[in-house]
Design a protein around this motif. Structure first.
Motif, PDB file in Angstrom:
ATOM      1  N   GLU A  29       0.737  -1.150   0.012  1.00  0.00           N
ATOM      2  CA  GLU A  29       0.144   0.015  -0.169  1.00  0.00           C
ATOM      3  C   GLU A  29       1.038   1.177   0.026  1.00  0.00           C
ATOM      4  N   ARG A  30       1.701   1.213   0.751  1.00  0.00           N
ATOM      5  CA  ARG A  30       2.687   2.431   0.949  1.00  0.00           C
ATOM      6  C   ARG A  30       3.230   2.663  -0.573  1.00  0.00           C
TER       7      ARG A  30
ATOM      8  N   TYR B 297      -6.823  -1.100  -3.484  1.00  0.00           N
ATOM      9  CA  TYR B 297      -7.160  -0.621  -1.951  1.00  0.00           C
ATOM     10  C   TYR B 297      -8.082   0.544  -2.034  1.00  0.00           C
ATOM     11  N   PRO B 298      -9.152   0.427  -0.971  1.00  0.00           N
ATOM     12  CA  PRO B 298     -10.337   1.468  -1.123  1.00  0.00           C
ATOM     13  C   PRO B 298      -9.458   2.856  -0.841  1.00  0.00           C
ATOM     14  N   LYS B 299      -9.966   3.873  -1.515  1.00  0.00           N
ATOM     15  CA  LYS B 299      -9.525   5.033  -1.992  1.00  0.00           C
ATOM     16  C   LYS B 299      -9.307   5.756  -0.410  1.00  0.00           C
ATOM     17  N   HIS B 300     -10.423   5.337   0.534  1.00  0.00           N
ATOM     18  CA  HIS B 300     -10.278   6.077   1.758  1.00  0.00           C
ATOM     19  C   HIS B 300      -8.809   5.654   2.451  1.00  0.00           C
TER      20      HIS B 300
ATOM     21  N   LYS C 158     -20.360  -0.807   9.153  1.00  0.00           N
ATOM     22  CA  LYS C 158     -18.899  -1.522   8.900  1.00  0.00           C
ATOM     23  C   LYS C 158     -18.300  -0.625   8.328  1.00  0.00           C
ATOM     24  N   ILE C 159     -17.087  -0.443   8.742  1.00  0.00           N
ATOM     25  CA  ILE C 159     -15.815   0.090   8.168  1.00  0.00           C
ATOM     26  C   ILE C 159     -14.997  -0.666   7.429  1.00  0.00           C
ATOM     27  N   ARG C 160     -15.052  -0.279   5.914  1.00  0.00           N
ATOM     28  CA  ARG C 160     -14.136  -1.108   5.149  1.00  0.00           C
ATOM     29  C   ARG C 160     -12.672  -1.228   5.338  1.00  0.00           C
ATOM     30  N   SER C 161     -11.973  -2.336   5.656  1.00  0.00           N
ATOM     31  CA  SER C 161     -10.765  -2.296   5.684  1.00  0.00           C
ATOM     32  C   SER C 161      -9.843  -2.612   4.402  1.00  0.00           C
TER      33      SER C 161
END
Length: 226
Positions: A26-27, A50-53, A223-226
């Motif tokens: 991700e980084r 990966y999710p944009k958030h 639910k918070i998407r991880s």
């Protein structure tokens, strides 16, 4: 001790996002996409799986930037304007935040469909995690007020924290114009608390809205998407 008690009370009234941990993959992806956009002062070409958030949270946490959410996707410079701080103080400034979640609310809320007051907050307890509160009235919610928007990454040099103390809003202000470093397009589903926006009456006190917030959003998909 006092901060722990206050944080516990905030946790009863409001929601708190999980702490994000980022993999090396991700980084690398986030750094590369941001570097390209920042170098060219343009929009991020978001190609990650990966999710944009998570990208927005990462940039907020690792770069000396301030975030600003808007429906307007073509802002080349932010000008200082007469606005009101969370404590009622009038300032002539550009507003922003260091938080990676709060500006998404402003980016995807269609201002043209807002009827009445908007009630929201990103409250930080000294030494703790932020707590969130989002509420709209029935007329606004019935209008289907969500749209695409833009998160702008602004250089943080001219910004200062609007408030301090045990509990304060994560508001930052710049009294001088600011040009964005980069920006990224966002959709309503990128906003983590989209399903935790409550419904209030404009005639009720803000304290009542706070006290009823968790009750009004109970049973919704939070639910918070991880």
């Amino acid at each position: 001790m006092i901060s722990k008690v206050v944080s516990g009370l905030m946790g009863i009234l409001f929601y708190r996002a999980q702490v994000f941990y980022f993999s090396e993959e991700e980084r690398r992806e986030f750094e590369k996409m941001y570097l390209i956009a920042a170098t060219e002062n343009t929009e991020v070409n978001y190609t990650s799986k990966y999710p944009k958030h998570r990208f927005i949270q990462y940039i907020a946490a690792t770069k000396p930037v301030i975030l600003h959410g808007s429906n307007n996707s073509e802002i080349s410079e932010f000008e200082a304007r007469r606005q009101t701080l969370y404590n009622g103080q009038i300032v002539n400034a550009v507003f922003g935040t260091k938080d990676g979640i709060w500006p998404l609310f402003y980016a995807v809320l269609d201002k043209k469909k807002v009827k009445g007051g908007i009630r929201n907050a990103c409250l930080k307890v000294e030494g703790g995690s932020p707590h969130y509160f989002f509420s709209l009235n029935k007329e606004t919610l019935d209008a289907g007020p969500w749209t695409t928007g833009m998160i702008y990454f602004l250089p943080g040099e001219t910004f200062k924290r609007a408030g301090n103390g045990l509990v304060s809003f994560d508001e930052w202000v710049s009294e001088t114009p600011v040009k964005p470093i980069a920006k990224v397009l966002v959709e309503p589903y990128d906003f983590l608390f989209l399903n935790s926006v409550s419904c209030h009456k404009d005639t009720e006190s803000i304290v009542k809205s706070w006290l009823l917030y968790r009750l009004r959003t109970k049973g919704k998909n939070r639910k918070i998407r991880s």
